[in-house]
Design a protein around this motif. Sequence first.
Motif, PDB file in Angstrom:
ATOM      1  N   THR A 255       0.824  -1.214   0.000  1.00 53.41           N
ATOM      2  CA  THR A 255       0.000   0.000   0.000  1.00 53.41           C
ATOM      3  C   THR A 255       0.857   1.262   0.000  1.00 53.41           C
ATOM      4  N   ILE A 256       2.178   1.100  -0.152  1.00 53.45           N
ATOM      5  CA  ILE A 256       3.080   2.251  -0.219  1.00 53.45           C
ATOM      6  C   ILE A 256       3.239   2.648  -1.686  1.00 53.45           C
ATOM      7  N   PRO A 257       2.923   3.881  -2.056  1.00 54.83           N
ATOM      8  CA  PRO A 257       3.093   4.284  -3.459  1.00 54.83           C
ATOM      9  C   PRO A 257       4.550   4.102  -3.888  1.00 54.83           C
ATOM     10  N   PRO A 258       4.815   3.428  -5.003  1.00 52.62           N
ATOM     11  CA  PRO A 258       6.196   3.223  -5.447  1.00 52.62           C
ATOM     12  C   PRO A 258       6.830   4.513  -5.942  1.00 52.62           C
ATOM     13  N   SER A 259       8.145   4.591  -5.819  1.00 48.41           N
ATOM     14  CA  SER A 259       8.923   5.746  -6.299  1.00 48.41           C
ATOM     15  C   SER A 259       8.374   7.060  -5.764  1.00 48.41           C
ATOM     16  N   SER A 260       7.932   7.038  -4.500  1.00 48.26           N
ATOM     17  CA  SER A 260       7.323   8.227  -3.907  1.00 48.26           C
ATOM     18  C   SER A 260       8.149   8.808  -2.775  1.00 48.26           C
ATOM     19  N   GLY A 261       9.266   8.185  -2.437  1.00 51.75           N
ATOM     20  CA  GLY A 261      10.071   8.664  -1.323  1.00 51.75           C
ATOM     21  C   GLY A 261       9.600   8.149   0.017  1.00 51.75           C
TER      22      GLY A 261
ATOM     23  N   PHE B  51      -2.615  26.811   2.110  1.00 51.66           N
ATOM     24  CA  PHE B  51      -3.871  26.369   2.706  1.00 51.66           C
ATOM     25  C   PHE B  51      -3.730  25.900   4.153  1.00 51.66           C
ATOM     26  N   GLY B  52      -2.702  26.384   4.839  1.00 50.79           N
ATOM     27  CA  GLY B  52      -2.682  26.229   6.287  1.00 50.79           C
ATOM     28  C   GLY B  52      -1.621  25.351   6.895  1.00 50.79           C
ATOM     29  N   ALA B  53      -0.760  24.732   6.089  1.00 51.41           N
ATOM     30  CA  ALA B  53       0.316  23.929   6.673  1.00 51.41           C
ATOM     31  C   ALA B  53       1.272  24.839   7.443  1.00 51.41           C
ATOM     32  N   ILE B  54       1.680  24.387   8.622  1.00 52.04           N
ATOM     33  CA  ILE B  54       2.648  25.147   9.418  1.00 52.04           C
ATOM     34  C   ILE B  54       4.033  25.017   8.808  1.00 52.04           C
ATOM     35  N   GLY B  55       4.304  23.864   8.242  1.00 53.20           N
ATOM     36  CA  GLY B  55       5.561  23.612   7.558  1.00 53.20           C
ATOM     37  C   GLY B  55       5.332  22.569   6.482  1.00 53.20           C
ATOM     38  N   SER B  56       6.131  22.615   5.412  1.00 54.28           N
ATOM     39  CA  SER B  56       5.986  21.655   4.328  1.00 54.28           C
ATOM     40  C   SER B  56       7.320  21.525   3.610  1.00 54.28           C
ATOM     41  N   ARG B  57       7.628  20.317   3.159  1.00 53.80           N
ATOM     42  CA  ARG B  57       8.900  20.067   2.489  1.00 53.80           C
ATOM     43  C   ARG B  57       8.806  18.777   1.681  1.00 53.80           C
ATOM     44  N   LEU B  58       9.717  18.636   0.723  1.00 60.23           N
ATOM     45  CA  LEU B  58       9.809  17.349   0.035  1.00 60.23           C
ATOM     46  C   LEU B  58      10.338  16.312   1.023  1.00 60.23           C
ATOM     47  N   THR B  59      10.031  15.064   0.776  1.00 59.50           N
ATOM     48  CA  THR B  59      10.545  13.995   1.621  1.00 59.50           C
ATOM     49  C   THR B  59      11.019  12.852   0.741  1.00 59.50           C
ATOM     50  N   GLY B  60      12.064  12.169   1.156  1.00 60.55           N
ATOM     51  CA  GLY B  60      12.659  11.151   0.314  1.00 60.55           C
ATOM     52  C   GLY B  60      13.740  11.761  -0.560  1.00 60.55           C
TER      53      GLY B  60
ATOM     54  N   TRP C 194      13.305  14.900  -6.585  1.00 62.02           N
ATOM     55  CA  TRP C 194      13.120  14.811  -8.046  1.00 62.02           C
ATOM     56  C   TRP C 194      11.780  14.166  -8.390  1.00 62.02           C
ATOM     57  N   GLY C 195      10.823  14.324  -7.526  1.00 57.35           N
ATOM     58  CA  GLY C 195       9.534  13.659  -7.620  1.00 57.35           C
ATOM     59  C   GLY C 195       9.197  13.060  -6.275  1.00 57.35           C
ATOM     60  N   GLY C 196       8.127  12.270  -6.236  1.00 59.68           N
ATOM     61  CA  GLY C 196       7.744  11.675  -4.967  1.00 59.68           C
ATOM     62  C   GLY C 196       6.828  12.579  -4.174  1.00 59.68           C
ATOM     63  N   CYS C 197       7.010  12.592  -2.867  1.00 59.73           N
ATOM     64  CA  CYS C 197       6.031  13.196  -1.966  1.00 59.73           C
ATOM     65  C   CYS C 197       6.544  14.413  -1.205  1.00 59.73           C
TER      66      CYS C 197
END
Length: 452
Positions: free
Chosen positions: A164-170, A386-395, A398-401
Motif C-alpha cells: 500500500t506504499i506508493p512506489p517511487s514516492s520517497g 492552505f494552512g500547513a505550518i511547515g511543508s517540504r519534500l521527503t525522500g 526529483w519527484g515523490g512526496c
Amino acid sequence: MSLLMWQRKLHILQEAELNLLQEALKLPVFYSNIVLLNVSNLPFRLQKLKEMFISKFGSAPKFYARAPGRVNLIGEHIDYCGYAVLPMAIEQDILIAVEPVQTQVVQLANTNSLYLDFSTSVNNIQINKTKPQWHNYFLCGLQGIQEHFGLNNPTGMNCLLDGTIPPSSGLSSSSALVCCAGLVTLRANGKTLSKAKLIEFSPLRATDVRLPSGATFVIANSCVEMNKAATSHYNIRVMECRLATKLLSKSKGLEWRKMLRLHDVQTKLGVSLEEMLTIVEEVLHPEPYSTEEICKCLGISLEELRSQILSQNMQDVSTFKLYQRAKHVYSEAARVLEFQKICSEAPANALQLLGELMKQSHISCREMYECSCPELDRLVDICLQFGAIGSRLTGAGWGGCTVSMVPTDKLNTFLKNVKKAYYQTDGQRLAVENNSLFATKPGRGALVFVEA
C-alpha cells in the motif's frame, strides 16, 4: 546484528557504492513480536490476501509478515554523509503471505498485476543490478539473511505480496520490501534477529523523539516518479559530497585520501556544524568544479581521480557542485538537531518553530541540493497556502512526496483545498487522488502474523 544493520549490505540496486547506500537504514523498523490472529476473524485485507494465495498456490499461507513505509520528517540526503535523520514509520506497508515448502524454490507473486511472477532456487540467487525489478529487492533481503546465518540448506517459500506504499514516492517502498523479505526468511528458517531501529549513523544509535500535540502530518504525492536505481541524479549528489569531503580535508591538512563523509571532516576537526558552514564558505567556491580543478586542488592526476575516487558511472561527468552540496548537508544536519531539541524542550511555540525548520529544509533541498522539481515546489506552496505550518519534500526528491505539518483542527479543510488546487486541476492526478493525499500518524513496526 540488527535487522537495519544488515540492510546496509542488502540495498544493492543503487548505482552508488555500497557503503554509501543507507536508504534502507532510514526505515524505523521494530521486529517487535509475533501477533496471533483469530482464524475465524481475520482482518479484511489479510483474509483477501489469504484467498488470493490459495487461488494462486493451491494451499493456505502459514504466516504473514509486514514492514511499514516511512516518511522522513527532516534530514534529507545527509544519512550517507554520516548525519542523523528523523524518520517516522507510517501506516502504509508491505504485507507478504508465506508458505514454507520443501522444494528449495522461492516463488514470488504480487497482488498488483503490473509486477510479474518470479521464481528462483534459494541456492542460486542471482540479482540483476542493472534492472530495478521488484523481485530483486525481495532477493536482497533473502540473500542477506542467508549470508548472515550461513544457511546452507535454506527453506523454499511460496510468497504473495501486497503493498500500500506508493512506489517511487520517497516513502521507502523498496526498503520496506527488503525488510519484509528479511522477516519472511527469518521466520521460514526458524531464525531471529535483535529488535532495532535506527536514526543516527555515526555511531549507530537510536533516539525516540516525542512530537508535540496539535498537529497532524499529511503526505501528498506529486505524482512524479523518480526511480533512484535508474537515474544519475542521486549518484552524482553522493559523489559531490565525497569530493567536497576530500577538498575540505585537504585544505585542513587531514588525511584526505581516507576521508569519505562530510561528517568525518567535522569529527576530525572537532568543530560545530556552524563552524563547518564557515569553513565551507572559506574553502569552497559556488561555481562548479571541473575535474581538472579538483585534480589541481588534490594534487593528483586525472587518471588517479577517475580510477581511485570517481565511481564507474561518474567517468563522463565533467563538473561537480561541491559548495552547494556541503552547505546543504551541514545546514540540514543542524536543522535535524534543532528539530529534536524543540521536540524535547516543547516550548509554547514548538509547532511554529518546527514548521520553520521544515520550510528551511525544503528551500535548501531546492536551491542547494537541487533535488526538488517544479511539481514538488508547487505542491509545497499549495500546502503552505492552505494552512500547513511547515511543508517540504521527503525522500530522495526529483519527484515523490511532500510532508506537511497541519493543525489538527484544520485538517479536513486543508485536505479539501489541496485536492482542489493540485489534484483536481490535472486529469492524471485526479485519477489517483484518493491514494495520493492522506494524513498519517506514527505506524507500527515490522511484525509477523500467525493464525491461532
